[in-house]
Design a protein around this motif. Structure first.
Motif, PDB file in Angstrom:
ATOM      1  N   LEU A   1      -5.022 -18.030  -3.177  1.00  0.00           N
ATOM      2  CA  LEU A   1      -5.570 -16.976  -4.023  1.00  0.00           C
ATOM      3  C   LEU A   1      -6.860 -16.426  -3.427  1.00  0.00           C
ATOM      4  CD1 LEU A   1      -5.785 -15.304  -6.640  1.00  0.00           C
ATOM      5  CD2 LEU A   1      -6.888 -17.300  -7.714  1.00  0.00           C
ATOM      6  N   LEU A   2      -7.745 -17.323  -3.007  1.00  0.00           N
ATOM      7  CA  LEU A   2      -9.008 -16.870  -2.426  1.00  0.00           C
ATOM      8  C   LEU A   2      -8.763 -16.018  -1.191  1.00  0.00           C
ATOM      9  CD1 LEU A   2     -12.081 -16.879  -2.420  1.00  0.00           C
ATOM     10  CD2 LEU A   2     -12.017 -19.047  -1.166  1.00  0.00           C
ATOM     11  N   GLN A   3      -7.831 -16.440  -0.357  1.00  0.00           N
ATOM     12  CA  GLN A   3      -7.491 -15.665   0.833  1.00  0.00           C
ATOM     13  C   GLN A   3      -6.969 -14.272   0.454  1.00  0.00           C
ATOM     14  OE1 GLN A   3      -4.701 -17.676   3.444  1.00  0.00           O
ATOM     15  NE2 GLN A   3      -4.092 -15.784   4.427  1.00  0.00           N
ATOM     16  N   THR A   4      -6.158 -14.215  -0.586  1.00  0.00           N
ATOM     17  CA  THR A   4      -5.544 -12.957  -1.007  1.00  0.00           C
ATOM     18  C   THR A   4      -6.567 -11.966  -1.542  1.00  0.00           C
ATOM     19  OG1 THR A   4      -3.482 -14.112  -1.555  1.00  0.00           O
ATOM     20  CG2 THR A   4      -3.823 -11.951  -2.567  1.00  0.00           C
ATOM     21  N   ILE A   5      -7.543 -12.448  -2.297  1.00  0.00           N
ATOM     22  CA  ILE A   5      -8.478 -11.542  -2.963  1.00  0.00           C
ATOM     23  C   ILE A   5      -9.813 -11.414  -2.236  1.00  0.00           C
ATOM     24  CG2 ILE A   5      -7.423 -12.000  -5.201  1.00  0.00           C
ATOM     25  CD1 ILE A   5      -9.791 -13.797  -5.893  1.00  0.00           C
ATOM     26  N   SER A   6      -9.978 -12.074  -1.086  1.00  0.00           N
ATOM     27  CA  SER A   6     -11.252 -12.021  -0.367  1.00  0.00           C
ATOM     28  C   SER A   6     -11.724 -10.605  -0.050  1.00  0.00           C
ATOM     29  CB  SER A   6     -11.176 -12.849   0.920  1.00  0.00           C
ATOM     30  OG  SER A   6     -11.265 -14.224   0.634  1.00  0.00           O
ATOM     31  N   PRO A   7     -10.824  -9.678   0.380  1.00  0.00           N
ATOM     32  CA  PRO A   7     -11.309  -8.314   0.633  1.00  0.00           C
ATOM     33  C   PRO A   7     -11.940  -7.672  -0.599  1.00  0.00           C
ATOM     34  CG  PRO A   7      -9.176  -8.640   1.677  1.00  0.00           C
ATOM     35  CD  PRO A   7      -9.412  -9.842   0.812  1.00  0.00           C
ATOM     36  N   ALA A   8     -11.341  -7.860  -1.756  1.00  0.00           N
ATOM     37  CA  ALA A   8     -11.907  -7.301  -2.984  1.00  0.00           C
ATOM     38  C   ALA A   8     -13.226  -7.990  -3.339  1.00  0.00           C
ATOM     39  CB  ALA A   8     -10.917  -7.450  -4.136  1.00  0.00           C
ATOM     40  N   LEU A   9     -13.306  -9.301  -3.113  1.00  0.00           N
ATOM     41  CA  LEU A   9     -14.547 -10.026  -3.392  1.00  0.00           C
ATOM     42  C   LEU A   9     -15.669  -9.591  -2.454  1.00  0.00           C
ATOM     43  CD1 LEU A   9     -13.094 -13.602  -3.983  1.00  0.00           C
ATOM     44  CD2 LEU A   9     -14.110 -12.102  -5.709  1.00  0.00           C
TER      45      LEU A   9
END
Length: 363
Positions: free
Chosen positions: A298-306
């Protein structure tokens, strides 16, 4: 940045027994409604606080901290403790519903279910202006809900006993007709027609009673994540807000992968039961995956948005903290094992007065 709002439900308990006490109305009358809004909730022992629509974790954190401190002071002066937990430790008498036309309707609809319906949630609204984008975001969020639940489980006790579950609130909510995973929707027209049909069928009394773990708000242009237990601390609440917002932001530009509702429901059950020790269905491959590995994915998936929102460091630190020290359910169990009700009460008191992590304050 994408705006969001946090709704937190709290329950007021007797400080000696941790049984609900009917102080909700008094709390609403006594507590200021300056920034954010203090609202009534379903039970007379509950009170809800909603932040303003905000675009940073720092802004949300200021509002959450101010209200939690005021509520904790109010409770202390009355021999009570205000808890951020999906369920109270002790239930005591049957639940008492706050008197209002709508809540009377809902109580009639629930029937005997209402007598033990002591549940407290954290709801996250994420603004998505375009309605078709909202539907696409809802579809894309579905397979990640078990991962979010594994991180956020915070209701291990009920009726004075350890339930054996990380999120007993989720188990209670499964008694409702529209709990858990929402269907996959083709578009907004499909969403509206399905909800209208359920109302016409009298499965639910009105649109506002849709109880899926994620839904489209009936009042705001938002995707509403409803799967989270109420959280011990504002830092815990902000971590979930950052995860949820980034997931919705990532989902609006993603495709519409269709995951079976049965797979997601099974994973939600596993996450409610075992928390971070659960085995889930991988949202990307459909294979089985350990919950802790799903968190990393999950963290990998949303890292760009974060990264775009400036929340990546805060979320990375927060997830490291949860993996290291445990979810709310794990921390509640540890406190109770160490010192019973006294230690559990102290945990709630400390959490209510905790400071928000520096990374949120530096935005």
């Amino acid at each position: 940045m994408t705006r969001f709002g946090i709704e937190e439900e709290f329950q007021l308990l007797d400080e000696d027994t941790l049984v609900p006490v009917p102080l909700g109305s008094a709390a609403r009358a006594a507590l200021p409604s300056g920034t954010g809004e203090v609202k009534k909730e379903f039970l007379t022992s509950q009170v809800e606080f909603s932040t303003s629509p905000v675009d940073t974790l720092a802004a949300a954190g200021e509002e959450l901290m101010a209200f939690r401190r005021a509520l904790a002071s109010f409770a202390h002066d009355r021999g009570a403790v205000a808890i951020g937990s999906g369920t109270p430790f002790g239930i005591g008498p049957e639940a008492s519903v706050f008197a209002s036309e709508r809540y009377d309707t809902v109580a009639h609809w629930l029937g005997h279910i209402v007598d033990s319906h002591h549940v407290n949630a954290l709801h996250l609204h994420v603004e998505v202006p375009d309605e078709e984008d909202r539907v696409r975001a809802l579809n894309a969020v579905r397979p990640w809900m078990p991962t979010l639940l594994a991180v956020s489980g915070n209701s291990p006790f009920a009726d004075g006993h350890d339930t054996g579950h990380a999120s007993w609130r989720t188990v209670i909510m499964r008694r409702l007709p529209l709990s858990g995973c929402p269907p996959h929707f083709r578009d907004m027209r499909h969403y509206r027609s399905e909800v209208d049909r359920l109302v016409a069928q009298q499965v639910i009394p009105d649109i506002a009673s849709v109880c899926w773990a994620a839904r489209l708000s009936a009042n705001y242009p938002t995707v509403e994540l409803r799967l989270f237990d109420a959280q011990l601390s504002p830092e815990d609440a902000l971590l979930l807000a950052a995860l949820g917002r980034a997931l919705v932001e990532s989902a609006t530009s993603a495709g519409d992968p269709v995951h079976t509702g049965d797979d997601i429901q099974a994973s939600l059950w596993a996450a409610a039961r075992a928390g971070l020790g659960a085995t889930l269905v991988d949202p990307s491959s459909g294979r089985l995956i350990a919950a802790k590995d799903a968190v990393c994915l999950l963290l990998q998936t949303i890292s760009p948005a974060l990264e775009k929102s400036g929340d990546l460091a805060f979320v990375t630190d927060g997830l490291d903290r949860v993996l290291r020290t445990g979810t709310g359910a794990q921390r509640q169990r540890a406190a109770y094992a160490e010192g019973g009700i006294t230690a559990l009460r102290a945990l709630h008191a400390v959490a209510s007065d905790s400071e928000v992590h520096d990374a949120a304050g530096q935005q």
